[in-house]
Write a protein that holds these residues in place. Structure first.
Motif, PDB file in Angstrom:
ATOM      1  N   ASP A 185       0.815  -1.222   0.000  1.00 46.18           N
ATOM      2  CA  ASP A 185       0.000   0.000   0.000  1.00 46.18           C
ATOM      3  C   ASP A 185       0.845   1.267   0.000  1.00 46.18           C
ATOM      4  O   ASP A 185       0.306   2.371   0.144  1.00 46.18           O
ATOM      5  N   GLY A 186       2.159   1.143  -0.162  1.00 42.35           N
ATOM      6  CA  GLY A 186       3.023   2.312  -0.261  1.00 42.35           C
ATOM      7  C   GLY A 186       3.515   2.790   1.087  1.00 42.35           C
ATOM      8  O   GLY A 186       3.805   1.990   1.987  1.00 42.35           O
ATOM      9  N   CYS A 187       3.607   4.100   1.259  1.00 41.38           N
ATOM     10  CA  CYS A 187       4.121   4.670   2.507  1.00 41.38           C
ATOM     11  C   CYS A 187       3.482   6.032   2.752  1.00 41.38           C
ATOM     12  O   CYS A 187       2.971   6.672   1.833  1.00 41.38           O
ATOM     13  N   VAL A 188       3.524   6.449   4.008  1.00 39.71           N
ATOM     14  CA  VAL A 188       2.994   7.736   4.424  1.00 39.71           C
ATOM     15  C   VAL A 188       4.096   8.482   5.157  1.00 39.71           C
ATOM     16  O   VAL A 188       4.727   7.934   6.069  1.00 39.71           O
ATOM     17  N   GLY A 189       4.337   9.717   4.765  1.00 39.04           N
ATOM     18  CA  GLY A 189       5.366  10.526   5.405  1.00 39.04           C
ATOM     19  C   GLY A 189       4.786  11.767   6.041  1.00 39.04           C
ATOM     20  O   GLY A 189       3.719  12.254   5.638  1.00 39.04           O
ATOM     21  N   ASP A 198      21.504  13.040  -0.277  1.00 37.42           N
ATOM     22  CA  ASP A 198      21.780  13.578  -1.614  1.00 37.42           C
ATOM     23  C   ASP A 198      21.018  14.873  -1.888  1.00 37.42           C
ATOM     24  O   ASP A 198      21.101  15.420  -2.978  1.00 37.42           O
ATOM     25  N   GLY A 199      20.253  15.356  -0.894  1.00 37.45           N
ATOM     26  CA  GLY A 199      19.575  16.643  -1.033  1.00 37.45           C
ATOM     27  C   GLY A 199      18.108  16.575  -1.378  1.00 37.45           C
ATOM     28  O   GLY A 199      17.481  17.618  -1.604  1.00 37.45           O
ATOM     29  N   ALA A 200      17.531  15.362  -1.436  1.00 42.13           N
ATOM     30  CA  ALA A 200      16.110  15.242  -1.766  1.00 42.13           C
ATOM     31  C   ALA A 200      15.247  15.744  -0.614  1.00 42.13           C
ATOM     32  O   ALA A 200      15.640  15.664   0.554  1.00 42.13           O
ATOM     33  N   ASP A 201      14.057  16.264  -0.953  1.00 44.80           N
ATOM     34  CA  ASP A 201      13.109  16.571   0.119  1.00 44.80           C
ATOM     35  C   ASP A 201      12.426  15.272   0.537  1.00 44.80           C
ATOM     36  O   ASP A 201      12.678  14.200  -0.044  1.00 44.80           O
ATOM     37  N   LEU A 202      11.567  15.330   1.555  1.00 48.13           N
ATOM     38  CA  LEU A 202      11.006  14.103   2.106  1.00 48.13           C
ATOM     39  C   LEU A 202      10.209  13.328   1.069  1.00 48.13           C
ATOM     40  O   LEU A 202      10.349  12.099   0.959  1.00 48.13           O
ATOM     41  N   ARG A 203       9.379  14.009   0.280  1.00 44.50           N
ATOM     42  CA  ARG A 203       8.562  13.300  -0.711  1.00 44.50           C
ATOM     43  C   ARG A 203       9.436  12.652  -1.783  1.00 44.50           C
ATOM     44  O   ARG A 203       9.191  11.504  -2.183  1.00 44.50           O
ATOM     45  N   GLU A 204      10.449  13.351  -2.253  1.00 42.16           N
ATOM     46  CA  GLU A 204      11.365  12.778  -3.241  1.00 42.16           C
ATOM     47  C   GLU A 204      12.094  11.572  -2.667  1.00 42.16           C
ATOM     48  O   GLU A 204      12.277  10.554  -3.352  1.00 42.16           O
ATOM     49  N   ALA A 205      12.525  11.684  -1.408  1.00 44.92           N
ATOM     50  CA  ALA A 205      13.226  10.574  -0.766  1.00 44.92           C
ATOM     51  C   ALA A 205      12.307   9.375  -0.592  1.00 44.92           C
ATOM     52  O   ALA A 205      12.722   8.217  -0.764  1.00 44.92           O
ATOM     53  N   MET A 206      11.032   9.619  -0.262  1.00 39.09           N
ATOM     54  CA  MET A 206      10.062   8.529  -0.133  1.00 39.09           C
ATOM     55  C   MET A 206       9.869   7.814  -1.465  1.00 39.09           C
ATOM     56  O   MET A 206       9.731   6.584  -1.515  1.00 39.09           O
TER      57      MET A 206
END
Length: 287
Positions: A209-213, A249-257
Motif C-alpha cells: 500500500d506504499g508509505c505515508v510521510g 543527496d539533497g532530496a526533500d522528504l517526498r522525493e526521498a520517499m
C-alpha cells in the motif's frame, strides 16, 4: 558519503515459493533458496550498493557461518572495521509464503558500542540509539543524519517509553502496524501525524500500500512501486537505506520517499536483501 549501520547481523537462509508452512514431521520443497547476510546487513549492503561508504557495527561469528557472512559483506564492499567477534554466528531461517513470511532465529540480537568519527548517516533501531546515546548525540551535533526504526513489541504493551530515544533521531521509519500500535490510532496517516510530534520526520511503511510521510508541514502518501514481488524479507531495510541515501543527496522528504519506494519494491523481486538496487538500477526503474 559515509554511513554507519548498527544492529544485529544474521546469516539468512531464505526459502521462497511456498504455498504453506510444513506440518510437524513433514518435508516441503521450495522453488528457490538463498543464503545471504541479513538483519542490519540488509541496510548496510543497500547503502553500499548506492555508493555510500558503509560500516556495519555488529557482532559476527568466528565459525564457518560467520566467515560466510564476512565474505558476503565484502562482496558488497561493506566495511568490517566496526564488526566485533563472537563464537557463533546468529542465523535466521525465513520462509516466504502467501505474500508474507515466517522466521526462526538463533543467536545474539545485540550490537557492540558505537565508536569512531561522526559519519554522514547513522541507521539503527531505537534500542541501539538509547544504548549509545552519548555517541549518537555527539555525532548528531556534528551533523550526522540519524534514521531510526523499531522492532516488534512481543509483550504487546507498546509503551510510549520505548519511543523516548526518538529525541536522538531525525527520521523515524516504523511499519504501519508498529506505528498504529504505539500511537493507538486507526490509520497510517493518523499515526504519522502523531509521531511527528516526537521527531522531525516520520515515514510509515505500508508494504503493497506504499508509505505515508510526515513533517511539521504536511502528511503525504506515496504509492508502492509496482514490483513483481517474490519475497519481502529485507525490503523494509532496503527502503529505509534508500530513504537515507536520498535525503543525504539533497532530496526533500517526498522525493526521498519515492526513491525508497522504488528501492524497496525492487528488493522484493529477489530473496532477502539481495535485490537491493544500485543507482543505475533505480534510474532504469524510472526514478
Amino acid at each position: 558519503m559515509r554511513a554507519v549501520v548498527i544492529g544485529p547481523l544474521f546469516l539468512d537462509v531464505i526459502f521462497t515459493g511456498l504455498e504453506r508452512l510444513p506440518h510437524a514431521g513433514e518435508e516441503l520443497w521450495s522453488d528457490t533458496c538463498e543464503i545471504t547476510a541479513g538483519g542490519a546487513a540488509n541496510q548496510a549492503r543497500a547503502l553500499a550498493r548506492l555508493g555510500v561508504h558503509t560500516s556495519l557495527c555488529s557482532y559476527v561469528g568466528q565459525d564457518s557461518p560467520g566467515r560466510l557472512v564476512r565474505s558476503i559483506l565484502a562482496d558488497d564492499d561493506v566495511s568490517h572495521s566496526l564488526l566485533a567477534p563472537i563464537p557463533r554466528q546468529a542465523v535466521t531461517a525465513a520462509m516466504s509464503l502467501a505474500g508474507d513470511r515466517a522466521m526462526v532465529s538463533n543467536g545474539s540480537n545485540e550490537a557492540p558500542p558505537l565508536s569512531g568519527p561522526a559519519p554522514d548517516l547513522l541507521m539503527g533501531d531505537l534500542r541501539a540509539l538509547a544504548a549509545n546515546s552519548e555517541v549518537v548525540a555527539r555525532w548528531r551535533a556534528a551533523g550526522t543524519l540519524v534514521i531510526a526504526d523499531v522492532g516488534w513489541d512481543e509483550s504487546g504493551v507498546w509503551s510510549l517509553t520505548d519511543l523516548e530515544p526518538l529525541a536522538l533521531a531525525d527520521v523515524f521509519v516504523p511499519n504501519e502496524d508498529e506505528a498504529r500500535a504505539y500511537t493507538r490510532t486507526e490509520s497510517a496517516e493518523a499515526a504519522a501525524a502523531a509521531l511527528v510530534q516526537r521527531v522531525p520526520h516520520v515515514v510509515v511503511t505500508r508494504g503493497a500500500d506504499g508509505c505515508v510521510g510526515a513533517d511539521s508541514h504536511a502528511v503525504t502518501s506515496i504509492p508502492a512501486f509496482p514490483a513483481k514481488a517474490i519475497d519481502a524479507t529485507g525490503a523494509g531495510d532496503v527502503f529505509s537505506a534508500a530513504l537515507g541515501w536520498a535525503l543525504l543527496d539533497g532530496a526533500d522528504l517526498r522525493e526521498a520517499m519515492r526513491a525508497a519506494s522504488v528501492a524497496g519494491g525492487l528488493a522484493t523481486e529477489a530473496p532477502g536483501g539481495t535485490g537491493a538496487p544500485t543507482v543505475e538500477e533505480l534510474r532504469a526503474a524510472g526514478l
